[in-house]
Motif scaffolding. Structure first.
Motif, short mmCIF file in Angstrom:
data_model
loop_
_atom_site.label_atom_id
_atom_site.label_comp_id
_atom_site.label_asym_id
_atom_site.label_seq_id
_atom_site.Cartn_x
_atom_site.Cartn_y
_atom_site.Cartn_z
N THR A 1 0.83 -1.22 0.00
CA THR A 1 0.00 0.00 0.00
C THR A 1 0.85 1.25 0.00
OG1 THR A 1 -0.14 -0.08 2.42
CG2 THR A 1 -1.92 -1.15 1.15
N ALA A 2 2.18 1.11 0.02
CA ALA A 2 3.07 2.27 -0.06
C ALA A 2 3.27 2.61 -1.53
CB ALA A 2 4.40 1.96 0.61
N VAL A 3 2.54 3.60 -2.02
CA VAL A 3 2.61 4.02 -3.42
C VAL A 3 3.31 5.37 -3.45
CG1 VAL A 3 1.33 4.47 -5.53
CG2 VAL A 3 0.46 2.79 -3.88
N PHE A 4 4.47 5.42 -4.09
CA PHE A 4 5.30 6.61 -4.05
C PHE A 4 4.96 7.62 -5.14
CE2 PHE A 4 8.58 3.59 -2.17
CZ PHE A 4 8.27 3.96 -0.88
N GLY A 5 4.58 7.12 -6.33
CA GLY A 5 4.32 8.03 -7.43
C GLY A 5 3.32 7.44 -8.40
N VAL A 6 2.67 8.30 -9.18
CA VAL A 6 1.72 7.88 -10.19
C VAL A 6 1.90 8.80 -11.39
CG1 VAL A 6 -0.12 9.29 -9.18
CG2 VAL A 6 -0.71 7.39 -10.72
N ALA A 7 1.75 8.24 -12.59
CA ALA A 7 1.91 9.02 -13.81
C ALA A 7 0.93 8.54 -14.85
CB ALA A 7 3.34 8.90 -14.35
N SER B 1 4.34 3.69 -8.95
CA SER B 1 5.57 3.15 -8.40
C SER B 1 5.40 2.90 -6.91
CB SER B 1 6.73 4.13 -8.63
OG SER B 1 6.41 5.43 -8.14
N SER B 2 6.02 1.81 -6.44
CA SER B 2 5.88 1.44 -5.04
C SER B 2 7.13 0.71 -4.59
CB SER B 2 4.64 0.55 -4.84
OG SER B 2 4.85 -0.72 -5.44
N HIS B 3 7.07 0.15 -3.37
CA HIS B 3 8.15 -0.71 -2.91
C HIS B 3 8.35 -1.84 -3.90
CE1 HIS B 3 9.06 0.80 1.08
NE2 HIS B 3 7.80 0.84 1.39
N TYR B 4 9.52 -1.91 -4.53
CA TYR B 4 9.96 -3.06 -5.31
C TYR B 4 9.14 -3.36 -6.55
CZ TYR B 4 11.86 -3.72 -0.64
OH TYR B 4 12.44 -3.52 0.58
N ALA B 5 8.23 -2.49 -6.98
CA ALA B 5 7.45 -2.81 -8.17
C ALA B 5 6.96 -1.55 -8.85
CB ALA B 5 6.25 -3.69 -7.81
N LEU B 6 6.94 -1.58 -10.17
CA LEU B 6 6.28 -0.57 -10.98
C LEU B 6 5.06 -1.23 -11.59
CD1 LEU B 6 6.26 2.27 -12.30
CD2 LEU B 6 7.46 1.23 -14.23
N MET B 7 3.87 -0.69 -11.30
CA MET B 7 2.62 -1.25 -11.79
C MET B 7 2.13 -0.44 -12.99
SD MET B 7 2.36 -3.62 -9.53
CE MET B 7 0.71 -4.26 -9.86
N SER B 8 1.47 -1.12 -13.92
CA SER B 8 0.93 -0.43 -15.09
C SER B 8 -0.53 -0.83 -15.30
CB SER B 8 1.74 -0.75 -16.34
OG SER B 8 1.64 -2.11 -16.68
N SER B 9 -1.28 0.10 -15.87
CA SER B 9 -2.69 -0.13 -16.18
C SER B 9 -2.99 0.43 -17.56
CB SER B 9 -3.58 0.56 -15.14
OG SER B 9 -4.94 0.48 -15.52
N ASN B 10 -3.78 -0.31 -18.33
CA ASN B 10 -4.20 0.14 -19.65
C ASN B 10 -5.67 0.54 -19.68
OD1 ASN B 10 -1.69 -0.28 -20.96
ND2 ASN B 10 -2.12 -2.49 -21.06
N ASP B 11 -6.29 0.57 -18.50
CA ASP B 11 -7.72 0.89 -18.45
C ASP B 11 -8.01 1.91 -17.34
OD1 ASP B 11 -7.30 -0.74 -16.27
OD2 ASP B 11 -8.48 -2.41 -17.05
#
Length: 736
Positions: free
Chosen positions: A656-662, A674-684
């Motif tokens: 739940t620690a989310v550092f940034g969003v773009a 961006s978060s601890h140890y992972a970059l998440m992506s969404s297409n929707d």
């Protein structure tokens, strides 16, 4: 996080507020360990059943788990002929570690102990990845060399490339920029300086050897297709005679122009160490993944002389006493006084683990050993080792060197730093302080010239004119002549190119690309945002005194945060369509987002109390009514009505620690978080998420890599920069 001006920038004042505790790399120099337990009294030959992840990047650093039977302390495990790094034997059926670098394609996984070996053929596949190192990172120190004619000239091979100092380690500059695209940022693991002509230098990568004849100004490949570069050595009587090891052992009689393979009879083609006897130069020793070999005819023939079957992590010849050598084999240290004819175990005072070993070139009888993240020394007349760690940073030691045969300066390279001792290891100082980049705090791309990138870390601000391939320092505490101890924010005026730098000391402005700076007041500045339509209007968030505004390009400031419930500004962002609309997150008695429709003159609440820090606010560039909010251990939220209501959208995130969003500047349905140890992506637009990148791609960087924020190239949304706690990385393929 995407900003209207500069066109795309990452900023993260959170890291001026919270200091992360980083764990440095892995201990024990990459050898086997089982937490210090003694090896079992009897063992059987190991067998390998499977490896949990079957492919990873060619640069290595990929965490893997190998399952099998009869695993034990002292066992060696290789992938593609190179040792598994940071290896730990969890139990008799489980080994964990991180992959070494490898050549693209399939590679065997092999386990070996004194009873035998087992191979999982084509068990792992190395491949190129979508992410590349982009400077600003620390990177472990793999090799050290000092010019024998000038001790102020030093070379350092790191995971981030090859660096040179002409000031005894006080300042450094990158080399290898001319070899090929990206070469300056690849791992350098060996350095060799010609003792006769010190302008001739060899730098080794895995599977490649590079050469410079002008003290590092220009480079050519000199390996001629041989797969060598991990270790190199000269014939002391003739520097044209050169040995190079890696995927085999090779010899050149013409300073690297041509090569001959000379490892006939070796049981393993993975050569880790090669040394030439300074007294009898036809005598050569080679340490491999399964033993030590000696040649008395300059490599024509070989005999095996190792004291114990297994992996050789360190091998050294005494430059002052003929026939005296040390060999680190499968977690134990052995000594010979007759060129390897007989051996004795010399472990008194040492913890368990693998070693690097080095003889003091100026003090007879003095020997140094690196083991389990510490340094140990033995002096003449003693049989025991004693620790020499006062002031030494606790980290896995990768290289040991001396500045010359006449000097008492001892050099040690680790996962974090290059350190030196001038008193035989009693005390230590750091030589490469500029490389201490625990995290990238802010990045901005000049919208008029997207190859111009600015970035700041906790200790400096730097500039790249080539899309992150190389960097120059444009500001640090010394250059600013102030008590700066944190560099938190950087922004560029899109019209005239003026730079604004936010630090613990305040705002600094440069109108000459960072050549000179002027203090513009304030203190503990954590955010800088420039109005893209009227660049004389600038907003500055601070840690201790709220939000400020300038209408004269930073010459004067007024406070504009009436009604806020706290003075700690976490983020500020402007509506890209109508920059009179501003959003700011503030933490104090409550953690809320505020909205102003009149350039900060008045404010209304745009959220309830999140209860946690709101680290990042993002406005969808083509849909300005849509907002995203990244929170520290509160998750990721979305609003479709300018903050009137919020919905949590981080299902499936690893934390739940989310550092940034773009938001992709050209497609508002594409998001990155961006978060601890992972970059998440969404297409929707946040309805569902997948991992775009996780810690496997930056595990080789020092410390625990946390992904902090995203900065897009304003002209190409497939290109963006990702700031981490261990450096800056870049993709030109949208991370795919």
């Amino acid at each position: 996080m995407v900003r209207p001006c500069p066109a795309s920038r990452l900023s993260f004042s959170f890291f001026s507020i919270l200091t992360l505790t980083l764990t440095a790399g892995c201990g024990g120099g990459g050898g086997a360990s089982s937490g210090g337990d003694d090896p079992p009294p009897s063992i059987s030959a190991p067998t390998i059943d499977s490896i949990d992840l079957k492919n990873g990047p060619v640069h290595g650093g990929f965490p893997v788990k190998i399952l099998g039977n009869d695993f034990s302390s002292g066992m060696q495990l290789t992938i593609g002929g190179l040792a598994l790094e940071c290896m730990h034997v969890l139990d008799s059926s489980t080994v964990v570690g991180v992959t070494p670098p490898g050549l693209e394609g399939l590679a065997d996984v092999k386990a070996t102990n004194s009873k035998g070996s087992d191979t999982l053929e084509d068990g792992f596949e190395f491949h190129e990845g979508p992410w590349q190192l982009c400077g600003m990172q620390g990177g472990k120190v793999n090799a050290i060399a000092v010019d024998p004619s000038d001790p102020l000239v030093m070379y350092m091979g790191t995971d981030a490339g090859l660096l040179k100092s002409t000031s005894g380690g006080k300042q450094w500059s990158p080399l290898l920029e001319d070899v090929d695209s990206g070469t300056a940022r690849v791992r350098i693991i060996s350095i060799l300086i010609d003792p006769v002509d010190t302008s001739t230098i060899y730098a080794g990568r895995y599977g490649q050897l590079l050469k410079s004849v002008d003290a590092g100004a220009t480079w050519i490949e000199t390996s001629g297709g041989i797969k060598a570069g991990e270790c190199t050595a000269f014939d002391p009587s003739d520097s044209r005679v050169l040995y190079a090891g890696g995927f085999g052992l090779y010899k050149s009689l013409d300073a690297g122009e041509t090569w001959t393979q000379i490892d006939s009879g070796f049981d393993s083609n993975a050569v880790r160490v090669v040394v030439v006897d300074p007294f009898e130069t036809d005598t050569v020793f080679a340490g491999t993944n399964d033993g030590v070999y000696r040649s008395t005819d300059a490599g024509d023939t070989w005999v095996r002389v190792d004291p114990a079957l297994g992996y050789n992590s360190g091998l050294a010849l005494d430059p002052l006493v003929p026939g005296h050598l040390l060999a680190a084999m499968s977690g134990n240290l052995y000594e010979s006084s007759d060129w390897g004819g007989t051996w004795s175990l010399v472990e008194d005072g040492l913890p368990s683990g693998s070693d690097l070993v080095a003889f003091d070139p100026s003090t007879p009888g003095s020997v140094y050993v690196a083991r389990s993240g510490s340094m140990y020394k033995r002096v003449a007349g003693s049989d025991s080792w004693f620790p020499i760690n006062s002031g030494l940073l606790p980290s896995s030691i990768q290289a040991i060197g001396f500045d010359s045969a006449e000097s008492e300066t001892l050099l040690v390279g680790t996962f974090e730093a290059l350190q030196a001792s001038t008193d035989g290891g009693l005390t230590w100082t750091r030589l490469d302080e500029f490389r201490s980049v625990p995290f990238v705090t802010d990045v901005c791309v000049d919208p008029s010239t997207p190859d111009t990138v600015y970035a700041c870390s906790s200790g400096s601000a730097q500039k790249s004119a080539d899309g992150g391939k190389s960097w120059v320092t444009i500001a640090d505490a010394q250059l600013l002549s102030s008590s700066v101890f944190n560099f938190n924010a950087i922004a560029v005026d899109p019209i005239n190119g003026d730079l604004f730098l936010g630090t613990s000391h305040g705002i600094h402005k440069s109108n000459d690309g960072g050549e000179s700076w002027t203090d513009k007041g304030l203190s503990f500045v954590t955010r800088i945002v420039i109005n893209p339509l009227d660049t004389t209007i600038i907003y500055a968030g601070t840690q201790i005194s709220g939000l400020h505004k300038s209408t004269d390009s930073g010459d004067t400031w007024v406070r504009v945060d009436s009604g806020f419930t706290g003075e700690r500004i976490m983020d500020v962002t402007l509506d890209p369509v109508t920059p009179q609309t501003i959003y700011a997150s503030c933490t104090g008695a409550e953690s809320r987002i505020y909205r102003s429709l009149d350039e900060g003159a008045t404010w209304t609440q745009a959220s309830g109390d999140f209860g946690v820090w709101v680290l990042d606010i993002e406005i969808a560039p083509l849909q300005p009514q849509t907002l995203y909010a990244a929170t520290y251990f509160g998750g990721l939220f979305k609003s479709s009505d300018m903050g009137g209501s919020w919905t949590r959208i981080d299902a499936g995130f690893p934390t739940t620690a989310v550092f940034g969003v773009a938001v992709d500047p050209q497609d508002p349905s594409v998001l990155y978080a961006s978060s601890h140890y992972a970059l998440m992506s969404s297409n929707d637009a946040g309805a569902s998420w997948t991992k775009a990148i996780d810690a496997i791609w930056t595990a080789y960087l020092p410390g625990s890599s946390h992904y902090l924020g995203i900065t897009f190239d304003s002209l190409d949304s497939d290109t963006f920069y990702l700031g981490t706690t261990a450096g800056l990385i870049k993709t030109t393929t949208a991370g795919l």
